[in-house]
Design a protein around this motif. Sequence first.
Motif, PDB file in Angstrom:
ATOM      1  N   VAL A 310       0.795  -1.224  -0.101  1.00  0.00           N
ATOM      2  CA  VAL A 310      -0.039  -0.149  -0.002  1.00  0.00           C
ATOM      3  C   VAL A 310       0.797   1.404   0.194  1.00  0.00           C
ATOM      4  N   TYR A 311       1.877   1.427   0.856  1.00  0.00           N
ATOM      5  CA  TYR A 311       2.654   2.538   0.885  1.00  0.00           C
ATOM      6  C   TYR A 311       3.974   2.701   0.026  1.00  0.00           C
ATOM      7  N   CYS A 312       4.273   1.375  -0.458  1.00  0.00           N
ATOM      8  CA  CYS A 312       5.788   1.142  -1.105  1.00  0.00           C
ATOM      9  C   CYS A 312       6.764   1.510  -0.025  1.00  0.00           C
ATOM     10  N   LEU A 313       6.781   1.218   1.162  1.00  0.00           N
ATOM     11  CA  LEU A 313       7.544   1.351   2.002  1.00  0.00           C
ATOM     12  C   LEU A 313       8.069   0.012   2.563  1.00  0.00           C
ATOM     13  N   PRO A 314       9.425  -0.196   3.012  1.00  0.00           N
ATOM     14  CA  PRO A 314       9.802  -1.489   3.720  1.00  0.00           C
ATOM     15  C   PRO A 314       8.585  -1.687   4.920  1.00  0.00           C
ATOM     16  N   ASN A 315       8.117  -2.892   5.016  1.00  0.00           N
ATOM     17  CA  ASN A 315       7.554  -3.359   6.336  1.00  0.00           C
ATOM     18  C   ASN A 315       8.102  -3.041   7.704  1.00  0.00           C
ATOM     19  N   SER A 316       9.488  -2.920   7.441  1.00  0.00           N
ATOM     20  CA  SER A 316      10.428  -3.013   8.801  1.00  0.00           C
ATOM     21  C   SER A 316      10.218  -1.367   9.308  1.00  0.00           C
ATOM     22  N   VAL A 317       9.637  -0.454   8.416  1.00  0.00           N
ATOM     23  CA  VAL A 317       9.387   0.918   8.902  1.00  0.00           C
ATOM     24  C   VAL A 317       7.983   1.389   8.932  1.00  0.00           C
ATOM     25  N   MET A 318       7.042   0.398   8.636  1.00  0.00           N
ATOM     26  CA  MET A 318       5.419   0.614   8.953  1.00  0.00           C
ATOM     27  C   MET A 318       5.119   1.008  10.347  1.00  0.00           C
ATOM     28  N   HIS A 319       5.685   0.741  11.355  1.00  0.00           N
ATOM     29  CA  HIS A 319       5.300   1.011  12.604  1.00  0.00           C
ATOM     30  C   HIS A 319       5.384   2.548  12.891  1.00  0.00           C
ATOM     31  N   ARG A 320       6.087   3.145  11.855  1.00  0.00           N
ATOM     32  CA  ARG A 320       6.326   4.824  11.861  1.00  0.00           C
ATOM     33  C   ARG A 320       5.120   5.474  11.224  1.00  0.00           C
ATOM     34  N   VAL A 321       4.320   4.899  10.516  1.00  0.00           N
ATOM     35  CA  VAL A 321       3.118   5.428  10.062  1.00  0.00           C
ATOM     36  C   VAL A 321       2.010   5.584  11.162  1.00  0.00           C
ATOM     37  N   ARG A 322       1.622   6.647  11.680  1.00  0.00           N
ATOM     38  CA  ARG A 322       1.007   6.936  12.921  1.00  0.00           C
ATOM     39  C   ARG A 322      -0.538   6.586  12.647  1.00  0.00           C
ATOM     40  N   GLN A 323      -1.007   6.551  11.442  1.00  0.00           N
ATOM     41  CA  GLN A 323      -2.563   6.139  11.387  1.00  0.00           C
ATOM     42  C   GLN A 323      -2.679   5.100  10.137  1.00  0.00           C
ATOM     43  N   PRO A 324      -2.079   3.935  10.410  1.00  0.00           N
ATOM     44  CA  PRO A 324      -2.326   2.829   9.335  1.00  0.00           C
ATOM     45  C   PRO A 324      -3.808   2.412   9.101  1.00  0.00           C
ATOM     46  N   PRO A 325      -4.142   1.791   7.878  1.00  0.00           N
ATOM     47  CA  PRO A 325      -5.524   1.073   7.894  1.00  0.00           C
ATOM     48  C   PRO A 325      -5.761   0.374   8.891  1.00  0.00           C
TER      49      PRO A 325
END
Length: 328
Positions: A310-325
């Motif tokens: 969805v974000y085209c970002l490594p999954n390892s940094v997804m915890h930095r997305v403050r409001q994920p789906p």
Amino acid sequence: MAETTTQLKYFKEKHIAYIKDLGEKTDELEYWLSEHLRMNGLYWGLTALALMGSVDTLDRADVIAYVKSCQHTSSGGFGASPSHDAHLLSTLSALQILVILDAVDTVDEAGILRYVRGLQDSTSGAIYGDSYGESDTRFVYIAFQILSILGELNSNHPQFSVEKSVDFIMACANLDGGFGMVPGAESHAAQIFTALGALTISNQMHRVDKDLLSWWLCERQLPCGGLNGRPEKLPDVCYSWWVVSSLAMLGRVHWIDGAKLTEFILEAQDEEAGGIADRKGDQTDVFHTLFGTAGLSLLGYEGLEEINPVYCLPNSVMHRVRQPPATN
Ligand SMILES: [Zn+2]
């Protein structure tokens, strides 16, 4: 997965050297000709490096300083380079770079929010790419991703209606299950990716006919294994991202032949100089190097970090997305 029978391998070290080199060729004409894509290029290169587990190849402090120098104090948006006007495309790239480097809080976040909210058409829900008024489905996806990263995707903000922009996306849906760039435009895989990305981020995927759209996406695979963006077009490595990420959001990556697609992508590598091209034998570039690598990551290729479809970002940094789906 990765049950590929191909003899080819992914030339990781070559690709790392290729991307490192791009950042050092600042005295060459090609570098200056690509100035309008500088921020996007940096995002493509850095993300590819991150997928290869080599994000430290670029100097973190230098990259952050460059990104910061591209934010306009007045509008709050980012230009592709310090001398370029702000644009939504470079603003998302800037923010994605900062997410990867864990440095979002080093820039003017309120400025970014002001910039993004100011680009929504309050009547149609369309989002403009910049102050000159070009709008299409890409910009809704970009706006939603930015708001999601910053934790500001509120459903009823006075200056931004998520609902209206979702309605704009749905107005771009076609009878074949796909989405076009604007209402009435033909379905195109890259637009489908942005539409599904926007709908995933806003928790509206229930509005999509998943089977119909998945069939359309699977029909993009040609006998050579590569994918095209719409019927009658040539296969291109970057559709390994647009199509497969869309199938990932639909939970149907297994509907295509992953082994054949893997082979198609690997064949487009430059074994000597590194980098990946749009197809075998063509000139490599950083755009196709990222999207070829990202496609392989989605297919579960061994030795690559997982990418978020969805974000085209490594999954390892997804915890930095403050409001994920809510679900993903
Ligand atoms: Zn391409």
